[in-house]
Design a protein around this motif. Structure first.
Motif, PDB file in Angstrom:
ATOM      1  N   UNK A   8       0.816  -1.206   0.000  1.00 62.80           N
ATOM      2  CA  UNK A   8       0.000   0.000   0.000  1.00 62.80           C
ATOM      3  C   UNK A   8       0.859   1.270   0.000  1.00 62.80           C
ATOM      4  N   UNK A   9       1.890   1.325   0.835  1.00 67.97           N
ATOM      5  CA  UNK A   9       2.750   2.512   0.888  1.00 67.97           C
ATOM      6  C   UNK A   9       3.486   2.742  -0.432  1.00 67.97           C
ATOM      7  N   UNK A  10       4.004   1.665  -1.030  1.00 72.91           N
ATOM      8  CA  UNK A  10       4.737   1.794  -2.283  1.00 72.91           C
ATOM      9  C   UNK A  10       3.819   2.235  -3.426  1.00 72.91           C
ATOM     10  N   UNK A  11       2.634   1.687  -3.462  1.00 71.50           N
ATOM     11  CA  UNK A  11       1.692   2.050  -4.517  1.00 71.50           C
ATOM     12  C   UNK A  11       1.246   3.500  -4.347  1.00 71.50           C
ATOM     13  N   UNK A  12       1.003   3.919  -3.119  1.00 69.08           N
ATOM     14  CA  UNK A  12       0.625   5.316  -2.889  1.00 69.08           C
ATOM     15  C   UNK A  12       1.772   6.268  -3.230  1.00 69.08           C
ATOM     16  N   UNK A  13       3.001   5.883  -2.927  1.00 66.83           N
ATOM     17  CA  UNK A  13       4.160   6.698  -3.309  1.00 66.83           C
ATOM     18  C   UNK A  13       4.275   6.802  -4.830  1.00 66.83           C
ATOM     19  N   UNK A  14       4.050   5.699  -5.515  1.00 67.03           N
ATOM     20  CA  UNK A  14       4.138   5.736  -6.974  1.00 67.03           C
ATOM     21  C   UNK A  14       3.029   6.596  -7.564  1.00 67.03           C
ATOM     22  N   UNK A  15       1.865   6.587  -6.940  1.00 67.33           N
ATOM     23  CA  UNK A  15       0.767   7.437  -7.405  1.00 67.33           C
ATOM     24  C   UNK A  15       1.137   8.912  -7.293  1.00 67.33           C
ATOM     25  N   UNK A  16       1.902   9.231  -6.280  1.00 61.31           N
ATOM     26  CA  UNK A  16       2.274  10.628  -6.036  1.00 61.31           C
ATOM     27  C   UNK A  16       3.470  11.079  -6.881  1.00 61.31           C
ATOM     28  N   UNK A  17       4.468  10.215  -7.107  1.00 69.00           N
ATOM     29  CA  UNK A  17       5.741  10.658  -7.652  1.00 69.00           C
ATOM     30  C   UNK A  17       6.071  10.176  -9.063  1.00 69.00           C
ATOM     31  N   UNK A  18       5.355   9.210  -9.608  1.00 70.56           N
ATOM     32  CA  UNK A  18       5.760   8.651 -10.906  1.00 70.56           C
ATOM     33  C   UNK A  18       5.702   9.665 -12.041  1.00 70.56           C
ATOM     34  N   UNK A  48       9.750  12.821 -26.202  1.00 67.17           N
ATOM     35  CA  UNK A  48       8.349  13.171 -26.430  1.00 67.17           C
ATOM     36  C   UNK A  48       7.484  11.930 -26.619  1.00 67.17           C
ATOM     37  N   UNK A  49       7.997  10.966 -27.369  1.00 66.94           N
ATOM     38  CA  UNK A  49       7.272   9.717 -27.576  1.00 66.94           C
ATOM     39  C   UNK A  49       7.122   8.950 -26.264  1.00 66.94           C
ATOM     40  N   UNK A  50       8.142   9.007 -25.425  1.00 65.70           N
ATOM     41  CA  UNK A  50       8.090   8.313 -24.145  1.00 65.70           C
ATOM     42  C   UNK A  50       7.013   8.905 -23.246  1.00 65.70           C
ATOM     43  N   UNK A  51       6.920  10.219 -23.203  1.00 65.66           N
ATOM     44  CA  UNK A  51       5.870  10.854 -22.387  1.00 65.66           C
ATOM     45  C   UNK A  51       4.490  10.478 -22.921  1.00 65.66           C
ATOM     46  N   UNK A  52       4.329  10.484 -24.248  1.00 65.56           N
ATOM     47  CA  UNK A  52       3.052  10.099 -24.842  1.00 65.56           C
ATOM     48  C   UNK A  52       2.711   8.654 -24.505  1.00 65.56           C
ATOM     49  N   UNK A  53       3.678   7.739 -24.655  1.00 68.08           N
ATOM     50  CA  UNK A  53       3.422   6.329 -24.352  1.00 68.08           C
ATOM     51  C   UNK A  53       3.126   6.125 -22.881  1.00 68.08           C
ATOM     52  N   UNK A  54       3.761   6.890 -22.018  1.00 63.19           N
ATOM     53  CA  UNK A  54       3.524   6.801 -20.578  1.00 63.19           C
ATOM     54  C   UNK A  54       2.063   7.128 -20.258  1.00 63.19           C
ATOM     55  N   UNK A 120      13.379   5.514 -23.193  1.00 65.27           N
ATOM     56  CA  UNK A 120      12.062   4.878 -23.250  1.00 65.27           C
ATOM     57  C   UNK A 120      11.827   3.892 -22.118  1.00 65.27           C
ATOM     58  N   UNK A 121      12.800   3.686 -21.260  1.00 72.09           N
ATOM     59  CA  UNK A 121      12.624   2.714 -20.180  1.00 72.09           C
ATOM     60  C   UNK A 121      11.542   3.120 -19.191  1.00 72.09           C
ATOM     61  N   UNK A 125       6.205   2.508 -16.721  1.00 70.92           N
ATOM     62  CA  UNK A 125       5.709   3.070 -15.463  1.00 70.92           C
ATOM     63  C   UNK A 125       4.316   3.663 -15.621  1.00 70.92           C
ATOM     64  N   UNK A 126       3.875   3.898 -16.857  1.00 71.83           N
ATOM     65  CA  UNK A 126       2.507   4.342 -17.096  1.00 71.83           C
ATOM     66  C   UNK A 126       1.501   3.302 -16.631  1.00 71.83           C
ATOM     67  N   UNK A 127       1.818   2.031 -16.861  1.00 68.55           N
ATOM     68  CA  UNK A 127       0.948   0.962 -16.371  1.00 68.55           C
ATOM     69  C   UNK A 127       0.944   0.949 -14.844  1.00 68.55           C
ATOM     70  N   UNK A 128       2.086   1.200 -14.247  1.00 67.34           N
ATOM     71  CA  UNK A 128       2.150   1.245 -12.779  1.00 67.34           C
ATOM     72  C   UNK A 128       1.320   2.400 -12.233  1.00 67.34           C
ATOM     73  N   UNK A 129       1.364   3.554 -12.905  1.00 66.70           N
ATOM     74  CA  UNK A 129       0.574   4.690 -12.450  1.00 66.70           C
ATOM     75  C   UNK A 129      -0.919   4.428 -12.623  1.00 66.70           C
TER      76      UNK A 129
END
Length: 142
Positions: A8-18, A48-54, A120-121, A125-129
């Motif tokens: 829960x803590x890790x997922x909430x941190x990722x929601x805030x910072x990813x 730019x493509x990475x941000x779009x894919x994210x 592009x790595x 993280x878009x899926x994680x967010x």
């Protein structure tokens, strides 16, 4: 301790910072690419493509999990959606680490491919967010 409570803590941190992490990563990659890479098109297009894919990955995963949440065949007592959220969150983190290590350590015959993989790595993280946002909705329902 419960596995869901530990995550829960890790997922909430990722929601805030990813998102902040991805935007900083792509900004720094753009600056490094403009100065260090001899292919200006790649140096500009890759971040730019990475941000779009994210953001596209986040939206698609939120749509899919949201659709499964209202699925009439899904039992309210079933934890399938929670497990899918955990699976996609972990998969996004693993994908980031995998692409990053591939970009750093793999040698390729194509010029500037390592730069592309490193930039592009962060798109998995878009899926994680998306999973983290659905996790937040799931915790609000409880």
């Amino acid at each position: 301790m419960n596995f869901k409570l530990r995550l829960n803590n890790y997922i909430n941190l990722s929601n805030k910072w990813l998102t902040k992490f991805v935007l900083v990563w792509c900004s720094i990659s753009l600056l490094v690419g403009v100065y260090a890479i001899n292919d200006l098109g790649l140096a500009i297009a890759a971040p730019l493509m990475t941000v779009f894919m994210y953001f596209a990955g986040m939206a698609m995963l939120m749509f899919i999990i949201g659709f499964q949440r209202v699925n009439p065949f899904n039992s309210p007592k079933s934890k399938l959606v929670d497990y899918a959220i955990i699976f996609f969150w972990c998969g996004g983190i693993f994908g980031f680490i995998n692409f990053l290590t591939f970009g750093i350590f793999e040698t390729s015959e194509f010029e500037n491919s390592n730069f592309f993989f490193i930039v592009a790595s962060v798109f998995p993280l878009g899926a994680s967010l998306g999973a983290a946002k659905q996790w937040k909705k799931s915790q609000a329902d409880v």
